[in-house]
Design a protein around this motif. Structure first.
Motif, PDB file in Angstrom:
ATOM      1  N   SER A 199      -5.822   7.232   0.421  1.00 44.69           N
ATOM      2  CA  SER A 199      -4.688   7.282  -0.505  1.00 44.69           C
ATOM      3  C   SER A 199      -3.574   8.137   0.110  1.00 44.69           C
TER       4      SER A 199
ATOM      5  N   LYS B  25      -1.877   4.927  -3.921  1.00 44.88           N
ATOM      6  CA  LYS B  25      -2.801   4.239  -3.016  1.00 44.88           C
ATOM      7  C   LYS B  25      -2.251   2.843  -2.784  1.00 44.88           C
TER       8      LYS B  25
ATOM      9  N   SER C  77      -6.724  11.464   2.349  1.00 41.43           N
ATOM     10  CA  SER C  77      -5.491  11.451   1.565  1.00 41.43           C
ATOM     11  C   SER C  77      -4.404  12.062   2.435  1.00 41.43           C
TER      12      SER C  77
END
Ligand code: SAM
Length: 336
Positions: A247, A240, A187
């Motif tokens: 993401s 995302k 992420s």
């Protein structure tokens, strides 16, 4: 949390504080200009820093009162000589342990992280360009950081990559960073540049949540940008790109603060409790402990004194008053 008879970690707005961030050290092996002033910061003498026993004792008290998550940060936590001992001691407490690091030397710590149950790490990387990395960190360690991010993923850790965006410096890399999530289970978290003592912040250098999303929508069709469910107490708004493995998220402390769900407290390396990242006041936990007195009353008083929003800077106007940042520390000595 609210099962404790005297809920010392609940503030007057009903927020329970189950998350403690402990800064282990004021030193860092990088020199990021947004984090520390060019001339450096006055460092506490060793005797004013918490020993590993003191860190453990203080953490144990917080855990007794409901802290369930501890993040180790700094400075650079891995630069602390007895990092392994600190980690091992804290791993004996019933808490989730995580770490924020620049990852320059993290390849030497893979086993110790695993043995002590660390599963998630936040790694800072502000540019995917070697020269820019060197410019912002004043050190030539891009390759180590990049390769270590790949190593952490290969070793099965959950990795979040923290990117502080600054206008005209790395905002042209937003889309490159999102492409970085295409095949990797990471992420990437874009952080709005925040003001701290000595970091030459001004609002015009900040890349806002809406600026970031504008870049995203210019490069990806609206239908491929998915808004994800944020975790409870999450500081980030998560997104995302359809069919990408990883993401991205935005931490909008400046334009869209998330104080209502704040569950965080911070302990600096010299044992001062900060009830907010932006708080100008601190409570001397270490001094109290060393004086042989109970630390609970100090913790409770600090928690009850917490402002509703950003250390009392509840408007963008107040956030822009330089004298307010000068009352705070530099980020490097707070622990982000
Ligand atoms: N050395 C570690 C690292 O580099 O991640 C941990 C300490 S660092 C202070 C923790 C986080 O604070 C980093 O992700 C860094 O990017 C962030 N940070 C520092 N100064 C900041 C600022 N002015 N605005 C936003 N984030 C900042």
């Amino acid at each position: 949390m609210s099962t404790t008879p005297n809920n010392i970690l609940q503030d007057k707005f009903g927020r329970d504080h189950a998350y403690l961030r402990i800064s282990l050290i004021e030193r860092c092996n990088l020199r990021c200009s947004y984090c520390m002033p060019e001339e450096g910061v006055p460092l506490s003498s060793k005797s004013h820093l918490m020993t590993y026993e003191e860190i453990y004792d203080i953490a144990k008290t917080f855990v007794k009162h409901g802290v369930s998550k501890i993040r180790l940060t700094g400075g650079e936590p891995l630069v602390r000589k007895d990092f392994n001992v600190v980690l091992e001691k804290l791993a004996s407490l019933p808490v989730e342990l995580s770490i924020t690091s620049n990852a320059v030397i993290i390849d030497k710590f893979i086993d110790v992280l695993k043995v002590n149950g660390v599963k998630s790490l936040n790694i800072s990387l502000d540019s995917l360009n070697r020269d820019k990395f060197k410019e912002i960190t004043r050190r030539d360690n891009f390759d180590q950081v990049y390769n270590n991010i790949l190593l952490l993923i290969k070793e099965g850790f959950n990795v979040k990559v923290n990117v502080v965006l600054m206008k005209g410096f790395n905002d042209n890399e937003i889309i490159d960073f999102i492409h970085f999530t295409k095949d990797l289970p990471i992420s990437v978290r874009f952080i709005e540049f925040m003001p701290f003592d000595g970091n030459k912040w001004d609002m015009s250098k900040m890349v806002s949540y809406s600026d970031i999303m504008n870049h995203v929508y210019e490069s990806f069709p609206k239908t491929s940008v998915e808004r994800l469910q944020d975790a409870p107490n999450d500081t980030s708004k998560n997104y995302k790109i359809k069919d990408f493995t990883g993401s991205f998220a935005i931490i909008s402390s400046v334009t869209n603060p998330f104080c209502d769900s704040c569950n965080r407290l911070r302990l600096t390396a010299n044992g001062q409790l900060k009830n907010c990242l932006f708080s100008a006041t601190e409570s001397d936990i270490l001094g109290t402990l060393r004086a042989g007195k109970p630390i609970e009353p100090i913790i409770e008083k600090a928690v009850k004194a917490k402002f509703k929003v950003r250390g009392g800077m509840n408007t963008l106007e107040k956030l822009q008053e330089p004298e307010r940042h000068n009352q705070n520390r530099s980020m490097i000595t707070i622990g982000g």
